[in-house]
Structures are given as structure tokens and as C-alpha cells.
Scaffold this active site. Structure first.
Site, short mmCIF file in Angstrom:
data_model
loop_
_atom_site.label_atom_id
_atom_site.label_comp_id
_atom_site.label_asym_id
_atom_site.label_seq_id
_atom_site.Cartn_x
_atom_site.Cartn_y
_atom_site.Cartn_z
N PHE A 100 -11.72 -0.04 -40.25
CA PHE A 100 -12.97 -0.81 -40.37
C PHE A 100 -13.85 -0.68 -39.13
O PHE A 100 -15.05 -0.91 -39.20
CB PHE A 100 -12.65 -2.29 -40.62
CG PHE A 100 -12.33 -3.07 -39.37
CD1 PHE A 100 -13.35 -3.61 -38.59
CD2 PHE A 100 -11.02 -3.24 -38.94
CE1 PHE A 100 -13.06 -4.31 -37.41
CE2 PHE A 100 -10.73 -3.93 -37.77
CZ PHE A 100 -11.75 -4.46 -37.01
N GLU A 149 -11.75 -1.06 -46.72
CA GLU A 149 -12.28 -1.96 -47.75
C GLU A 149 -13.05 -3.12 -47.14
O GLU A 149 -13.68 -3.89 -47.84
CB GLU A 149 -11.15 -2.46 -48.66
CG GLU A 149 -10.07 -3.31 -47.99
CD GLU A 149 -8.98 -2.50 -47.28
OE1 GLU A 149 -9.27 -1.40 -46.77
OE2 GLU A 149 -7.84 -2.99 -47.21
N ARG A 150 -13.00 -3.24 -45.78
CA ARG A 150 -13.68 -4.38 -45.16
C ARG A 150 -15.17 -4.12 -44.92
O ARG A 150 -15.97 -5.04 -44.90
CB ARG A 150 -12.97 -4.77 -43.87
CG ARG A 150 -11.69 -5.54 -44.18
CD ARG A 150 -10.96 -5.94 -42.95
NE ARG A 150 -9.94 -4.96 -42.63
CZ ARG A 150 -9.14 -5.03 -41.59
NH1 ARG A 150 -9.27 -6.02 -40.74
NH2 ARG A 150 -8.23 -4.13 -41.37
N CYS A 174 -10.68 1.11 -30.51
CA CYS A 174 -9.40 1.65 -30.05
C CYS A 174 -9.53 2.19 -28.64
O CYS A 174 -8.53 2.48 -28.00
CB CYS A 174 -8.91 2.74 -30.98
SG CYS A 174 -9.91 4.21 -30.88
P1 NAD Z 1 -5.61 -0.66 -40.78
O1 NAD Z 1 -4.40 0.08 -40.37
O2 NAD Z 1 -5.47 -2.04 -41.29
O3 NAD Z 1 -6.39 0.14 -41.93
C1 NAD Z 1 -6.69 1.51 -41.81
C2 NAD Z 1 -6.75 2.12 -43.20
O4 NAD Z 1 -5.47 2.00 -43.81
C3 NAD Z 1 -7.74 1.43 -44.12
O5 NAD Z 1 -8.43 2.40 -44.86
C4 NAD Z 1 -6.86 0.56 -45.01
O6 NAD Z 1 -7.39 0.36 -46.30
C5 NAD Z 1 -5.58 1.36 -45.10
N1 NAD Z 1 -4.41 0.52 -45.30
C6 NAD Z 1 -4.29 -0.81 -45.04
N2 NAD Z 1 -3.06 -1.25 -45.36
C7 NAD Z 1 -2.37 -0.18 -45.81
C8 NAD Z 1 -1.03 0.01 -46.27
N3 NAD Z 1 -0.16 -1.00 -46.30
N4 NAD Z 1 -0.66 1.23 -46.65
C9 NAD Z 1 -1.52 2.25 -46.61
N5 NAD Z 1 -2.81 2.14 -46.17
C10 NAD Z 1 -3.23 0.94 -45.77
O7 NAD Z 1 -6.60 -0.60 -39.52
P2 NAD Z 1 -7.96 -1.40 -39.32
O8 NAD Z 1 -7.65 -2.83 -39.07
O9 NAD Z 1 -8.92 -1.05 -40.39
O10 NAD Z 1 -8.49 -0.72 -37.98
C11 NAD Z 1 -8.12 -1.15 -36.71
C12 NAD Z 1 -6.97 -0.34 -36.17
O11 NAD Z 1 -7.34 1.04 -36.11
C13 NAD Z 1 -6.60 -0.71 -34.76
O12 NAD Z 1 -5.21 -0.67 -34.63
C14 NAD Z 1 -7.26 0.37 -33.92
O13 NAD Z 1 -6.68 0.58 -32.65
C15 NAD Z 1 -7.07 1.54 -34.81
N6 NAD Z 1 -7.99 2.61 -34.47
C16 NAD Z 1 -7.47 3.73 -33.89
C17 NAD Z 1 -8.31 4.76 -33.53
C18 NAD Z 1 -7.76 6.02 -32.90
O14 NAD Z 1 -8.44 7.02 -32.91
N7 NAD Z 1 -6.54 6.00 -32.39
C19 NAD Z 1 -9.69 4.66 -33.78
C20 NAD Z 1 -10.17 3.51 -34.38
C21 NAD Z 1 -9.31 2.49 -34.74
#
Ligand code: NAD
Length: 503
Positions: A149, A176-177, A281
Site C-alpha cells: 500500500f 487492496e488498501r 520501507c
Molecule cells: P503486506 O505484506 O500486507 O501486503 C503486500 C501485498 O501482499 C498486498 O498486495 C496484499 O494484498 C498482499 N497480501 C496480504 N496478505 C497476504 C497473504 N496472507 N498472502 C498473500 N498475499 C497477501 O504489506 P503492506 O502493509 O501493504 O506494505 C507495507 C510493508 O511493505 C512493510 O513491511 C514495508 O516495509 C514493506 N515494503 C518493502 C519495500 C521493499 O522494497 N523492501 C518497499 C515498500 C514496502
């Protein structure tokens, strides 16, 4: 209630799964729309469209594919204001920061405009007698991106820009958010001249992600999100024969040496810790001052700096940052602050009770500063992902190098110093993927690559730059011989029963 639809085969597609997720306005706390959550069959529909489109798109020459990228960039710039407003209204980041989100994505689109050069193979003339060797980069087929998100424009563009210009077709599963901007990007991509099916967007949750990871026609998937899910995506996708890169969470440290320019460092730390409400991140949620004098001065200055920060609605042009994304996320962040206090951290500035007049139901959290944090605390070990800065005091430079090196995450780190030799030593030895030297948020430029180490990244190939091109293509190497015997009517060469060598 407004419904947000999928985008499949060049047009808006109304899903029939009957499952939805609420999309909030974080400024007010109200539900402003609901997004459809796709079924496995709807993901398949998008994949089939992408597979059909691949037949033609993979044959379009790189220069023509790059022209679509040039035009896409122009259209995104044309619509920048509306896109930034839409992004800000679902995510909660301030408009200027939303424009930065879009701009950082566009910089990878600019890189992808150079695909004719980046996709060139290598050629060796005369590798043996009458033998030439050349390599070519070929697209993989249908590829997928699953995005978080916190950068709803940048990260999708990082993925589909390089993948599509390399000749692949794409299925994007955004968060989805805040799902609206990715759909707008897909619409603009069609307007830019991409054939239908080249870029599809399916919304959804685990059901959609699992459908992507197990679909036999999907060749590669890129994921960005939290670490447990990144690990799950990596192991499930690779077990199903796909190429996968999966980037996870982070806990980036900012090391402050005694000789740092303290005025500048405090400004840099405030921006990197609290900008976008800490939902980056590459934020800096941990600061490590070296030596007690540095720590005491830094703490005092941080308190003064925090007092100048303005938390406001995301449309407030003077706000430094806006609300966090959802009520659930707000509860998670404030829960971590509670935990940090319970574990023995010293609460210096408390943002938990912050309320914005007229927006009492908005998901706001004030800037929070915690001191005397130590490495045994859960609140230090885990990612908080909110406007919370933790001070971990180090006695020596060696201790400061070891803290980020030993942490489970290894995304980014920054060091603030005037000592070039110490900075160089630190950058060489620290066990983290991206390092800033007096640069608080060291997100590499588009033509370099982005990727964290340890639990911040699963897989071997980074995002964007030439590593992105490598991830989204496969290399074929051709060894060609045009024997003299053919040209001059000579005798054929004898069969060779030993492995050919260059001896
Ligand atoms: P999230 O892990 O909740 O969601 C990421 C994606 O995974 C979304 O598209 C979501 O729909 C999907 N998802 C959610 N639950 C799932 C499940 N149980 N099984 C499979 N897919 C699922 O992450 P978020 O809250 O959207 O984003 C924040 C996180 O992303 C933080 O941990 C941040 O550090 C990380 N992030 C990392 C980077 C990087 O490059 N390392 C960059 C941006 C964000």
C-alpha cells in the site's frame, strides 16, 4: 458506494466474486469506496488476456515498445495533479509526497525508454575458427507484480515498466488498501498505445496472490510487502517453478557519529523518520548516536525539531505528514508504542493521543520519540511502520556498525559524519543492502538497483536498473559456425568426440 473494478483485457472488468474490501479516506476515517476482491477464475481471465497479448507484444521491436513508454510518461505527467490527489486520498500521504511517489515510478519508466540499448545482447566475433558467439535477452511471457500500500504508483511502475518494455505482458495485483491509482495507470498505458492485455490489474487478497503464484502460465513474479508474506510468496512461487523476487520489511538505522553536522542531521532524521507518517520501507525509524554527548545533544535537538512538525490532512500544503493508512494500522502502531514503554524504553515525545481538530476520526498519530531502546526489545526487533523514532545509544563506532549488521532486516542504513574514512569503512562492512552517507533515504536512482538483504529481500536479483532487465528476461546464447568447407567445397570436418575447447 463507489466500487473499484479490475482492469482486464484493455477495459474495466466488474468482478463477480461477491467479495469486497473497504477503501478508507484516512483523513476522515470514512469508507469512501469498496474494491472488488478477485476469485481464482478472475485472475485466470487476466492471465489468459496477457497470454494472448504476449504473442504480438513480444514481437514488437524494442524501439516501438519504448515509444509506448515515452507516451505513457507524457500522459502521467499530464495527469499528475489528479493522480496525486487520488493517491493521497486513499493512502493519506501529503500531495507533494504523492507526487514524489509518482515521480520515482516515472524515473524507472524513463529508464525503460532506453530498452533498445539495455536489451542488446553481447557478440564475440571469431570465438573460434569461423565461430561467432552472441547472446540475446528474450522476454519470459506473462509476468506478475504484487505490491504494497505504501507506494501505490512507484512500485507498480518499477515492476511493469521494465517487464513490459522487455517484451513481457503483465498482471498487477496492487494493494487492496489504495487500489485506484494502479487502475488509472493501466488506463493511461492503454491510452499510450499499448495493445489490450499487455497490462492487466486484478484486485484482491490472498486468494488472488495464490492464484498468481500457482498459475501455470505465469513465468515470474515480483513482490513487495511485509517479510512473512514476502517469504511465503518466494517459497510458494519458486515451488511452482516461477522466477520470484520478494522484498520485505525493514528497520533502517541512522548512525550519527560525534563529528556529524548536527543541524543538518536532525533535519534529515525528522524527514526520514516522520515523512509519509513513517510508512516507508526506507524510513529511518532507529537512530544510533555514538557516545553519550552525541546522544544527549541529538535527543534535545530532536525534541525541538519535533515540536515544529505539522501533522495535517493530506491536502494541507503546509503539513509535513498526514494520517496512516487505516484504523487497523493506527492501532498496530500505537500498540507498538505501548509495548516499547512496557519493555522499558523512555517515552520522550508521545504521539498516541494526537487528534486533529475537525478530523477526530482520521487515522492520525503524532510524532513519537523513544529513548534508551535496546536490542533485546521486541519493539526494536520488529518493524513499526509509523511515525515513531527510537534512539539506541551506542558507545563505540564498532557497536554502531554491528547494530544494523545483526538486525534481522537489512534494507537501508545511513551514516552521518564528516569523516570520509569512517563512512567508507562503514559502507564497506555493514551488512545491509543500501547505504546512505549523509543521505537519509538512500533509495538508489532508477538506473542503479534497489534491494535489501536478509529478511528484507528474498531472491537474488534486485529491482530496476540493469538487474530489473535481468530479472524480467532470459538470456539465450548462440554459438554459430559457418564452415569453410561449405563456402569452398572443402572436405567436411571429422566428427568430434571430445568436448570442444579453446585449447
Ligand atoms: P503486506 O505484506 O500486507 O501486503 C503486500 C501485498 O501482499 C498486498 O498486495 C496484499 O494484498 C498482499 N497480501 C496480504 N496478505 C497476504 C497473504 N496472507 N498472502 C498473500 N498475499 C497477501 O504489506 P503492506 O502493509 O501493504 O506494505 C507495507 C510493508 O511493505 C512493510 O513491511 C514495508 O516495509 C514493506 N515494503 C518493502 C519495500 C521493499 O522494497 N523492501 C518497499 C515498500 C514496502
Amino acid at each position: 458506494m463507489r466500487d473499484i473494478h479490475h482492469f482486464i483485457d484493455g477495459q474495466s472488468f466488474t468482478g463477480a466474486s461477491g467479495r469486497f474490501s473497504d477503501v478508507f479516506n484516512p483523513n476522515t476515517g470514512e469508507v469512501q469506496a469498496r474494491v472488488q476482491l478477485s476469485s481464482e477464475g478472475e485472475v485466470d481471465k487476466a492471465v489468459q488476456s496477457a497470454a494472448r497479448a504476449f504473442e504480438e507484444w513480444s514481437q514488437v521491436n524494442p524501439q516501438r515498445r519504448a515509444r509506448v513508454m515515452f507516451e505513457f510518461k507524457r500522459l502521467v505527467e499530464r495527469d499528475m495533479n489528479q493522480l496525486a490527489e487520488l493517491l493521497s486520498s486513499e493512502h493519506g500521504k501529503v500531495i507533494a509526497d504523492a507526487k514524489g511517489d509518482i515521480q520515482r515510478g516515472l524515473e524507472v519508466i524513463e529508464f525503460s525508454c532506453g530498452a533498445p540499448h539495455a536489451l542488446k545482447g553481447e557478440y564475440t566475433f571469431g570465438a573460434g575458427p569461423g565461430i561467432d558467439v552472441y547472446s540475446m535477452r528474450q522476454p519470459l511471457g506473462v509476468c506478475a507484480g504484487i505490491t504494497p500500500f505504501n507506494f501505490p504508483a512507484m512500485i507498480p511502475m518499477w515492476m511493469f515498466g521494465t517487464a513490459i518494455v522487455s517484451g513481457n505482458t503483465f498482471v498487477l495485483k496492487p494493494s487492496e488498501r489504495d487500489p485506484s491509482v494502479p487502475v488509472k495507470l493501466a488506463e493511461l498505458f492503454m491510452e499510450a498505445g499499448a495493445p489490450k492485455g499487455v497490462l492487466n490489474v486484478v484486485h484482491g487478497d490472498k486468494t488472488a496472490v495464490d492464484a498468481i503464484l500457482t498459475h501455470p502460465l505465469i513465468q515470474a513474479a515480483s513482490f513487495v510487502g511485509s517479510s512473512d508474506i514476502a517469504h511465503y510468496v518466494y517459497s510458494t512461487g519458486t515451488a511452482h517453478g516461477k522466477r520470484v523476487q520478494a522484498f520485505g520489511g525493514a528497520k533502517n538505522h541512522g548512525i550519527v557519529l560525534p563529528d556529524a553536522d548536527m543541524t543538518q542531521t536532525v533535519k534529515d532524521l525528522a524527514g526520514a523518520a516522520f515523512g509519509s507518517a513513517g510508512e516507508r520501507c526506507m524510513a529511518l525509524p532507529v537512530v544510533v548516536p555514538v557516545g553519550q554527548k552525541t546522544a544527549d545533544e541529538l535527543r534535545e535537538r530532536l525534541v525541538a525539531e519535533i515540536a515544529t512538525l505539522r501533522v495535517g490532512v493530506s491536502t494541507d500544503p503546509d503539513a509535513h505528514y498526514g494520517p496512516v493508512v487505516t484504523a487497523a494500522h493506527k492501532a498496530r502502531v500505537t500498540g507498538w508504542i505501548d509495548k516499547a514503554i512496557e519493555e522499558g524504553s523512555e517515552l520522550v515525545v508521545d504521539g498516541r493521543g494526537f487528534q486533529l481538530q475537525g478530523h477526530e476520526k482520521g487515522f492520525f498519530i503524532g510524532p513519537t520519540l523513544l529513548d534508551k531502546v535496546n536490542t533485546g526489545m521486541e519493539s526494536y526487533k520488529e518493524e513499526i511502520f509509523g511515525p515513531v523514532l527510537q534512539i539506541v545509544r551506542a558507545e563505540t563506532f564498532e557497536e554502531a556498525v554491528s547494530l544494523p549488521s545483526k538486525h534481522q532486516y537489512g534494507n537501508g542504513v545511513a551514516i552521518f559524519t564528516r569523516d570520509g574514512r569512517a563512512a567508507r569503512d562503514f559502507a564497506t562492512r555493514v551488512h545491509v543492502g543500501m547505504v546512505g552517507i549523509n543521505v537519509p533515504i538512500p533509495v538508489p536512482v532508477a538506473y542503479h538497483t534497489f534491494g535489501g538483504w536478509k529478511r528484507s529481500g528474498f531472491g537474488d536479483i534486485n529491482q530496476h536498473g540493469m538487474e530489473g532487465v535481468r530479472f524480467w528476461t532470459k538470456t539465450k546464447t548462440v554459438t554459430a559456425r559457418w564452415p569453410e568447407s561449405d563456402l569452398e567445397g572443402g572436405a567436411p570436418q571429422d566428427s568430434a568426440f571430445i568436448i570442444p575447447t579453446m585449447a
